[in-house]
Design a protein around this motif. Structure first.
Motif, short mmCIF file in Angstrom:
data_model
loop_
_atom_site.label_atom_id
_atom_site.label_comp_id
_atom_site.label_asym_id
_atom_site.label_seq_id
_atom_site.Cartn_x
_atom_site.Cartn_y
_atom_site.Cartn_z
N PHE A 102 -1.15 -26.16 -9.83
CA PHE A 102 0.02 -25.53 -10.45
C PHE A 102 -0.32 -25.04 -11.85
CE2 PHE A 102 4.00 -25.56 -12.84
CZ PHE A 102 4.90 -24.99 -11.96
N GLU A 103 -0.96 -25.86 -12.65
CA GLU A 103 -1.26 -25.49 -14.03
C GLU A 103 -2.32 -24.39 -14.12
OE1 GLU A 103 0.34 -26.39 -16.66
OE2 GLU A 103 1.65 -27.82 -15.63
N LEU A 104 -3.36 -24.48 -13.30
CA LEU A 104 -4.42 -23.47 -13.34
C LEU A 104 -3.90 -22.10 -12.91
CD1 LEU A 104 -7.49 -25.38 -11.82
CD2 LEU A 104 -6.98 -25.00 -14.24
N THR A 105 -3.14 -22.08 -11.83
CA THR A 105 -2.70 -20.79 -11.29
C THR A 105 -1.61 -20.16 -12.15
OG1 THR A 105 -1.21 -21.94 -9.75
CG2 THR A 105 -3.39 -21.34 -8.93
N THR A 106 -0.67 -20.97 -12.64
CA THR A 106 0.38 -20.39 -13.48
C THR A 106 -0.19 -19.90 -14.81
OG1 THR A 106 1.01 -22.61 -14.26
CG2 THR A 106 2.29 -21.67 -12.45
N GLU A 107 -1.24 -20.54 -15.29
CA GLU A 107 -1.91 -20.06 -16.51
C GLU A 107 -2.49 -18.67 -16.29
OE1 GLU A 107 -3.67 -20.37 -20.48
OE2 GLU A 107 -2.06 -21.45 -19.46
N ASP A 108 -3.16 -18.47 -15.16
CA ASP A 108 -3.72 -17.15 -14.86
C ASP A 108 -2.63 -16.09 -14.74
OD1 ASP A 108 -6.30 -18.04 -14.91
OD2 ASP A 108 -6.69 -17.78 -12.76
N VAL A 109 -1.56 -16.43 -14.03
CA VAL A 109 -0.49 -15.45 -13.83
C VAL A 109 0.22 -15.15 -15.14
CG1 VAL A 109 1.73 -15.07 -12.69
CG2 VAL A 109 -0.21 -15.97 -11.39
N ARG A 110 0.43 -16.15 -15.97
CA ARG A 110 1.05 -15.93 -17.28
C ARG A 110 0.21 -14.97 -18.12
NH1 ARG A 110 0.50 -20.70 -19.00
NH2 ARG A 110 2.30 -21.47 -17.82
N ASN A 111 -1.10 -15.19 -18.15
CA ASN A 111 -1.97 -14.33 -18.94
C ASN A 111 -2.05 -12.92 -18.36
OD1 ASN A 111 -2.59 -16.32 -20.83
ND2 ASN A 111 -4.30 -17.11 -19.63
N ALA A 112 -2.04 -12.82 -17.02
CA ALA A 112 -2.03 -11.51 -16.40
C ALA A 112 -0.72 -10.77 -16.70
CB ALA A 112 -2.23 -11.63 -14.89
N CYS A 113 0.39 -11.51 -16.71
CA CYS A 113 1.68 -10.90 -17.08
C CYS A 113 1.61 -10.32 -18.49
CB CYS A 113 2.79 -11.94 -16.99
SG CYS A 113 3.39 -12.29 -15.33
N ASP A 114 0.95 -11.03 -19.40
CA ASP A 114 0.84 -10.54 -20.77
C ASP A 114 0.02 -9.25 -20.82
OD1 ASP A 114 2.37 -12.62 -21.69
OD2 ASP A 114 0.67 -13.85 -22.33
N ILE A 115 -1.03 -9.19 -20.01
CA ILE A 115 -1.86 -7.97 -19.97
C ILE A 115 -1.06 -6.79 -19.41
CG2 ILE A 115 -3.87 -6.90 -18.85
CD1 ILE A 115 -5.20 -9.71 -18.99
N LEU A 116 -0.21 -7.07 -18.42
CA LEU A 116 0.59 -6.02 -17.78
C LEU A 116 1.89 -5.74 -18.51
CD1 LEU A 116 -0.12 -4.55 -15.03
CD2 LEU A 116 -1.42 -6.64 -15.39
N ALA A 117 2.21 -6.52 -19.55
CA ALA A 117 3.49 -6.36 -20.25
C ALA A 117 3.74 -4.95 -20.77
CB ALA A 117 3.60 -7.38 -21.39
N PRO A 118 2.72 -4.26 -21.34
CA PRO A 118 2.99 -2.89 -21.80
C PRO A 118 3.37 -1.95 -20.66
CG PRO A 118 0.99 -3.76 -22.83
CD PRO A 118 1.37 -4.72 -21.75
#
Length: 372
Positions: free
Chosen positions: A78-94
Motif C-alpha cells: 500500500f505504501e510503496l504503490t501509493t507513493e508512486d501514484v502520488r508522485n506521478a500525480c504531481d508530475i501530471l498536475a500541470p
C-alpha cells in the motif's frame, strides 16, 4: 511529440501510458514523456507494480523503513504503490490544470476484493485518502459486485476508473452506476465538476478469445472473421456512450457541472503477430476517448501508425451498424458471445488476482532481505 502522435491527439484521443515505476519517476522519464505532450495520463495495475518492484533498487530505502517499523506485506505494498501514484500525480498536475479531463493517474483496489462490494468501497476510500491528489483515479472492476461500489464511491466525490469491461451490456450498467453516483453526489452537496471518470473497455483479449474459438470451428466463414470482433465490440460501446450522453438524464447532470465518463480503450497491445501492431489504435480513433498503451505500442504508432484519411481520422462514428453485423456473423458461425464475455470477465479478475499474489510474493521476498 511525433507527427503521428500529434495527429492522434488532434483527433481527440488522449494518450495514457499503461505503465509506471519509481525508475520512470526518479530518472525523469515520465516527466519527459509528459513534457513532449505525448503522454497525458498514466494507468497502473498489479502486474505493472509487480514488474516495477521486482526490478532495481529504487524501492529499497522505503522498504527498509517500513520493515523496521513493523509493517506487514499489505501495508508495505500500500505504501510503496501509493507513493508512486502520488508522485506521478504531481508530475501530471500541470496537465490536469491545463486540460479538462487529462493529467490523471490510476491505482487499483486490491483485486481480491473484486467480488466484495463493501471491501471495494473501503479500499477505494483508503487509496483516495492516501494518494491525496485530485487528479488520481481509483480503479474498480466492473464486476456485478463492483457496480454498486462505483455508485457509492462516486457519490462521495471520488474519481473512478472502471476497469475490466468486456461487453456493451456491462458497459451500459457501468454508465448507469456512474450516473447514479453523480446524482447522489449532487444530493450530497459535492461539486460535480471535480469528479472525473473513465470506463476501461478491454480490446485485444476479445480477439484472443474469439479468434481461438473461430479456429476451432475452422470453416472458411469462421476463419474470415478473425481479428474483427474486438474492434466491432469497442465501436458498439462507443455508440452506447453516445446514446447515453444524448439523453435527458445526462443533460441534467451536465447542466450541474458533471464530466462525462470517457471510454478508455485498454489492452491495446496487439497479441497476434499476424495483425498490425497499431490496429487497436488506428481502428478506434474517435473524439472524447482515451487510449492507454504500453510504451512499445506507443512507439510503434509514433513510428508507422496511420489514421484513416476521412473525418480527421475518426474510425468509429457511424460504424455501429457495421459492428453489429460482425456480431451477427459471429453468432451465425457458432460463437456464443454471452459465454465469451463471461469467460473474459472471470479470467480478467482471476489474472489480476494472480498478479496480486505474485506481487505479494515479490514483496515478501524483498522484505525478508531488508530485515536480514
Amino acid at each position: 511529440m511525433s507527427d503521428r502522435l500529434k495527429a492522434l491527439a488532434d483527433a481527440g484521443v488522449s494518450i495514457w501510458l499503461d505503465d509506471l515505476s519509481r525508475e520512470r519517476i526518479e530518472t525523469g522519464n515520465l516527466a519527459d514523456l509528459v513534457k513532449d505532450s505525448s503522454v497525458v495520463g498514466v494507468t497502473t495495475n498489479p502486474t505493472i507494480f509487480q514488474g516495477a518492484l521486482s526490478k532495481g533498487e529504487r524501492y529499497d530505502a522505503q522498504l527498509r523503513e517500513l520493515v523496521a517499523s513493523g509493517a506487514d506485506v499489505d501495508k508495505v505494498i500500500f505504501e510503496l504503490t501509493t507513493e508512486d501514484v502520488r508522485n506521478a500525480c504531481d508530475i501530471l498536475a500541470p496537465v490536469a490544470a491545463a486540460t479538462k479531463d487529462d493529467g490523471r493517474v490510476s491505482i487499483e483496489v486490491e483485486p481480491t476484493l473484486a467480488n466484495e462490494t463493501q471491501g471495494t468501497i473501503d479500499s477505494a476510500k483508503a487509496l483516495w485518502a492516501a494518494v491525496d491528489r485530485g487528479n488520481a483515479l481509483i480503479k474498480i472492476p466492473a464486476s456485478l459486485e463492483g457496480l454498486p461500489a462505483i455508485t457509492a464511491v462516486t457519490a462521495e466525490g471520488i474519481s473512478v476508473n472502471v476497469t475490466l469491461i468486456f461487453s456493451e451490456e456491462r458497459y451500459r450498467a457501468v454508465m448507469d452506476a456512474y450516473l447514479a453516483g453523480l446524482e447522489q453526489a449532487k444530493a450530497n452537496g459535492h461539486d460535480l465538476s471535480t469528479i472525473r471518470s473513465v470506463a476501461s473497455f478491454f480490446v485485444s483479449r476479445v480477439d484472443s478469445e474469439i479468434d481461438a474459438r473461430l479456429e476451432k470451428i475452422g470453416t472458411d466463414e469462421a476463419l474470415a472473421l478473425r481479428g474483427k470482433a474486438a474492434v466491432a465490440n469497442a465501436r458498439l460501446a462507443y455508440a452506447a456512450f453516445q446514446e447515453v450522453h444524448a439523453g435527458e438524464r445526462w443533460a441534467a447532470l451536465a447542466a450541474a457541472g458533471a464530466n462525462a465518463q470517457r471510454p478508455l480503450w485498454a489492452s491495446t497491445g496487439v497479441k497476434n503477430p499476424a495483425y498490425s501492431d497499431t490496429m487497436y489504435i488506428t481502428d478506434l480513433v474517435v473524439a472524447d476517448t482515451v487510449n492507454t498503451m504500453p510504451e512499445k505500442t506507443m512507439q510503434a504508432f509514433a513510428d508507422h501508425g496511420e489514421l484513416v484519411a476521412e473525418n480527421n481520422g475518426d474510425a468509429v462514428t457511424g460504424k455501429a451498424a457495421e459492428a453489429k453485423a460482425v456480431f451477427e456473423q459471429l453468432s451465425a458461425v457458432g460463437i456464443d458471445l454471452d459465454d465469451v464475455f463471461v469467460v473474459l470477465e472471470t479470467e480478467g479478475v482471476d489474472k489480476f488476482k494472480a498478479s496480486w499474489t505474485d506481487l505479494l510474493e515479490t514483496v515478501k521476498g524483498q522484505m525478508a532481505k531488508a530485515g536480514a
